[in-house]
Design a protein around this motif. Sequence first.
Motif, short mmCIF file in Angstrom:
data_model
loop_
_atom_site.label_atom_id
_atom_site.label_comp_id
_atom_site.label_asym_id
_atom_site.label_seq_id
_atom_site.Cartn_x
_atom_site.Cartn_y
_atom_site.Cartn_z
N SER A 91 0.84 -1.21 0.00
CA SER A 91 0.00 0.00 0.00
C SER A 91 0.87 1.25 0.00
O SER A 91 0.43 2.32 -0.41
N GLN A 218 -2.57 -9.54 -8.28
CA GLN A 218 -3.09 -8.26 -7.83
C GLN A 218 -4.46 -7.92 -8.41
O GLN A 218 -5.27 -7.29 -7.72
N GLN A 222 -7.39 -6.90 -5.87
CA GLN A 222 -8.03 -5.59 -5.85
C GLN A 222 -9.54 -5.69 -6.07
O GLN A 222 -10.32 -4.95 -5.44
#
Length: 258
Positions: A91, A218, A222
């Motif tokens: 992050s 990813q 997400q």
Amino acid sequence: MTLRVERDGASGVAVVTLDREHRHNAVDLETAAELSQVWRDFRFAEDVRAVVLTGAGTAAFCTGIDRAVDVPQPGSPYSADDPLLSIGPKSGDLWKPVIAAVNGMACGGAFYLLGEAEFIISSTSATYFDPHTSYGMVSAYEAVYMAQRMPFGEAARMSLMGTAERLSAQRAYDIGLVSELTGPGDLLPAALRAARTLAGFPTEAVQGTVRALWAAKQAALQQALAQAPALIALGNLAPERQADLFAGRRRAPEPRVR
């Protein structure tokens, strides 16, 4: 300061220690801000090429958010403030390898950190569990992160069984959540040994490999995380009811360790 950050310029390794042993290394707002900042700073630190993340003491690696923290929430089901969303290295846009060295309990919001580490080295005394459902809370972000790292059935069982069960270090190793088991006294040396190896390789190649590995997962991650705020808003009990359940935890039976 609620973090200890130690850099060894000769080896290229930094050790980040959650330093709230008196609170089982639970994350308060200060810790969350410090974690977010340290990952951002490491992007520019040429003397940091690999990181070990651990917790102070032997009782806990991290027990998630400190329940003494009051996080004001907007009065809308369409938005929520989660101070843990920015505590992980990814992050913070850090693509240098992070090795988690887990000692004692790792539970709940600890999975924001473990979910964004490259791999986990665990003391044989460590245990892993997710208390959310026991306290009338939806395990959303935590469950998503663990479903990315564990067989689905194991992630589902841990997320749903709450405080009734804990995953032993041996079981965590057997299912692939943990990559190496050590005795409690050998945990940090083992993590440092791996980190020094990574720091000794050309950093561009290492960071590129880290980025490639995360690219493989990813998109799905997400998409899943995007559902979390709505699921939490729909499923969480009112804060005062959560507090009642949490206050009664001392009367609950001892958890089963499997």
